[in-house]
Design an enzyme around this catalytic site. Structure first.
Site, PDB file in Angstrom:
ATOM      1  N   GLY A  14       0.830  -1.199   0.000  1.00  0.00           N
ATOM      2  CA  GLY A  14       0.000   0.000   0.000  1.00  0.00           C
ATOM      3  C   GLY A  14       0.865   1.249   0.000  1.00  0.00           C
ATOM      4  CG  ASP A  15       0.717   3.763   2.425  1.00  0.00           C
ATOM      5  OD1 ASP A  15      -0.416   4.246   2.319  1.00  0.00           O
ATOM      6  OD2 ASP A  15       1.115   3.153   3.416  1.00  0.00           O
ATOM      7  CG  HIS A  43      -6.105   6.316  -2.726  1.00  0.00           C
ATOM      8  ND1 HIS A  43      -6.949   5.587  -3.511  1.00  0.00           N
ATOM      9  CD2 HIS A  43      -5.347   5.409  -2.061  1.00  0.00           C
ATOM     10  CE1 HIS A  43      -6.717   4.294  -3.339  1.00  0.00           C
ATOM     11  NE2 HIS A  43      -5.755   4.159  -2.456  1.00  0.00           N
ATOM     12  CD  GLN A 226      -6.451  -1.147   1.774  1.00  0.00           C
ATOM     13  OE1 GLN A 226      -7.243  -1.789   1.144  1.00  0.00           O
ATOM     14  NE2 GLN A 226      -6.756   0.000   2.315  1.00  0.00           N
ATOM     15  CB  THR A 302      -5.557   6.476   6.895  1.00  0.00           C
ATOM     16  OG1 THR A 302      -5.794   6.382   5.503  1.00  0.00           O
ATOM     17  CG2 THR A 302      -6.841   6.149   7.643  1.00  0.00           C
ATOM     18  CB  THR A 303      -3.072   6.121  11.060  1.00  0.00           C
ATOM     19  OG1 THR A 303      -1.911   5.725  10.313  1.00  0.00           O
ATOM     20  CG2 THR A 303      -4.189   5.134  10.810  1.00  0.00           C
ATOM     21  CG  LEU A 334      13.584   7.659  -9.994  1.00  0.00           C
ATOM     22  CD1 LEU A 334      14.015   6.273  -9.517  1.00  0.00           C
ATOM     23  CD2 LEU A 334      13.690   7.734 -11.513  1.00  0.00           C
TER      24      LEU A 334
HETATM   25  P1  IMP Z   1      -6.851  -2.568   8.398  1.00  0.00           P
HETATM   26  O1  IMP Z   1      -7.012  -2.584   6.926  1.00  0.00           O
HETATM   27  O2  IMP Z   1      -7.209  -1.251   9.028  1.00  0.00           O
HETATM   28  O3  IMP Z   1      -7.545  -3.714   9.058  1.00  0.00           O
HETATM   29  O4  IMP Z   1      -5.291  -2.767   8.740  1.00  0.00           O
HETATM   30  C1  IMP Z   1      -4.605  -3.979   8.443  1.00  0.00           C
HETATM   31  C2  IMP Z   1      -3.191  -3.714   7.976  1.00  0.00           C
HETATM   32  O5  IMP Z   1      -3.224  -3.095   6.695  1.00  0.00           O
HETATM   33  C3  IMP Z   1      -2.405  -2.766   8.875  1.00  0.00           C
HETATM   34  O6  IMP Z   1      -1.042  -3.165   8.852  1.00  0.00           O
HETATM   35  C4  IMP Z   1      -2.544  -1.424   8.187  1.00  0.00           C
HETATM   36  O7  IMP Z   1      -1.483  -0.548   8.490  1.00  0.00           O
HETATM   37  C5  IMP Z   1      -2.514  -1.856   6.734  1.00  0.00           C
HETATM   38  N1  IMP Z   1      -3.212  -0.927   5.841  1.00  0.00           N
HETATM   39  C6  IMP Z   1      -4.545  -0.789   5.663  1.00  0.00           C
HETATM   40  N2  IMP Z   1      -4.805   0.151   4.745  1.00  0.00           N
HETATM   41  C7  IMP Z   1      -3.634   0.604   4.307  1.00  0.00           C
HETATM   42  C8  IMP Z   1      -3.253   1.564   3.319  1.00  0.00           C
HETATM   43  O8  IMP Z   1      -4.072   2.187   2.641  1.00  0.00           O
HETATM   44  N3  IMP Z   1      -1.915   1.748   3.172  1.00  0.00           N
HETATM   45  C9  IMP Z   1      -0.991   1.049   3.876  1.00  0.00           C
HETATM   46  N4  IMP Z   1      -1.294   0.152   4.786  1.00  0.00           N
HETATM   47  C10 IMP Z   1      -2.609  -0.078   5.006  1.00  0.00           C
END
Ligand code: IMP
Length: 428
Positions: A14-15, A43, A226, A302-303, A334
């Site tokens: 993800g990211d 996003h 993700q 997000t967090t 890059l």
């Molecule tokens: P959940 O999707 O909130 O249940 O989280 C499960 C795992 O997926 C955790 O390690 C999160 O940090 C990761 N995760 C969920 N969504 C994202 C995203 O959009 N980017 C990166 N990591 C994500």
């Protein structure tokens, strides 16, 4: 002529910068559809100097005249969605048309609560590090066949019946397992009814909408959230999200078949990051990780959590290409590597069982392996103004060509900065 479907998927944890890639290519597609995940995604799109972060809205929403779809495979947090729509209304007069599948599941207040409780219960060492957006518990209810769908919010009788069953069960769990106060039916019910009233104008049949668009010769872009390594089946289980972030999720999450898919674009960063717990073979030492984090702004959209950072892992990238059938790569950020003396790239793993070039989603396997790196020369130049492959420094071109050779597919988009126009396009 029948239109076509292109998919854009995260090829790492993800990211990867999918939002900005969607934004770069959205002008040539007609429909942008999200198919899984929920408000756990973040996003980021920078358009005309303005930063937008979408958690639920497809990144194509900034283009008026397009259609954006939230498919049945998505879990919808109505408060979040309405907030994002409200923000856009404030900033823009116009935006894309939005359709939300009636079959998408609703993230209810108890899902978020349970997400936090379950993480606490797991304790240090077992925690997944979820985003606490209620994603896992909402998908649990979907699979247990007791979930509340968007269409249920529009029917008071159905909503009352489903919610009373759910609250009976969840309240028993909250009070008996977690020793917490139960949730009051009336409050949740009134809130859910209000969501229904506000979302009603957007509810539709996404599968049918996509079919109609294809019949009209239009192009549909599937926007993954993700990434492959967080996929519930193919990711590093149990340190994964609760949906299929790989290509299969795109089909079931929208109600479409595979035969119209003409292109699968994998998005990868020029290095690797991961948020939350779980194995990460190429995680860098503190000095390099800090450098990549600060230069790349690697904090969760997000967090706000600092992301774990490391070198590009071609073993994992080849796996993402395999499980998704990726046909081309978009390599983002890059520019973050500019100024490094040497760049490490992982080409295989070694463990007590020997050397391997094959990834496995098994966390026990990944915890045992060590990365084997090849060292490539860095480049000192700022590449933010490069718009053609040829204008990149020789070492940056070597880096791209090295990846293409090892992964076996072309890199058709290279991100050289955060702005919409800071990209090198090579036939995408
Ligand atoms: P959940 O999707 O909130 O249940 O989280 C499960 C795992 O997926 C955790 O390690 C999160 O940090 C990761 N995760 C969920 N969504 C994202 C995203 O959009 N980017 C990166 N990591 C994500």
């Amino acid at each position: 002529m029948r239109g076509k479907i292109e998919a854009l998927l995260g090829a790492q944890w993800g990211d990867e910068g999918k939002g900005r890639v969607v934004d770069t290519i959205a002008s040539r597609v007609d429909v942008v559809a999200r198919f899984q995940g929920g408000a756990n995604a973040g996003h980021t799109v920078i358009a005309e100097g303005e930063k937008h972060v979408f958690h639920l809205l497809p990144s194509g929403i900034l283009f008026s005249g397009k259609t954006c779809i939230i498919g049945n495979g998505v879990v919808v947090d109505p408060d979040q969605l309405l907030e994002e729509l409200g923000e856009l209304q404030k900033k823009h007069k116009d935006r894309a048309r939005l359709i939300i599948s009636g079959a998408a599941h609703v993230v209810m207040p108890y899902h978020k609560f349970l997400d936090g409780m379950e993480e606490r219960f797991r304790g240090i060492g077992r925690r997944i590090g979820t985003t606490k957006r209620g994603i896992g518990p909402c998908y649990v209810d979907k699979i247990s066949r007791c979930g509340i769908r968007v269409e249920d919010l529009l029917n008071e009788d159905v909503l009352r019946e489903k919610l009373s069953y759910n609250l009976e069960l969840k309240n028993a769990i909250l009070s008996k397992v977690y020793n917490e106060e139960p949730l009051a039916f009336g409050k949740v019910f009134e809130q859910a009814k209000e969501w229904g009233a506000r979302l009603a104008p957007f509810v539709g049949d996404c599968s049918l909408e996509i079919e109609k668009a294809l019949q009209q010769g239009k192009t549909v872009l599937l926007e993954g959230a993700q990434g492959a390594l967080l996929d519930i089946d193919h990711g590093t289980y149990p340190y994964v999200t609760s949906s299929n972030a790989t290509i299969g999720g795109g089909l079931t999450g929208l109600g479409i078949g595979p035969s119209s898919i003409s292109n699968v674009i994998g998005v990868a960063k020029a290095y690797c990051t991961r948020v939350g717990a779980g194995p990460f073979p190429t995680e860098a030492g503190e000095e390099t990780a800090n450098l990549l984090r600060e230069r790349g702004g690697e904090y969760g959209a997000t967090t706000g959590r600092p992301r774990r950072c490391g070198w590009l892992d071609l073993v994992a990238l080849r796996y993402a290409v395999r499980v998704n059938g990726i046909t081309m790569l978009a390599l983002t950020k890059l520019d973050v590597l500019s100024g490094l003396d040497k760049i490490h790239v992982c080409t295989s793993y070694i463990s007590d069982e020997g050397k391997t070039e094959n990834f496995s989603g098994s966390s026990t396997f990944l915890e045992k392996v060590k990365p084997i790196y090849e060292e490539l020369p860095g480049w000192p130049e700022d590449i933010g103004d490069c718009r053609t492959f040829e204008s990149l420094p020789k070492e940056a071109r070597m880096y791209i060509e090295f990846i293409e050779e090892k992964v076996g597919i072309p890199i058709t988009l290279i991100g050289v900065g955060p702005e919409r126009e800071q990209a090198i396009r090579r036939g995408i």
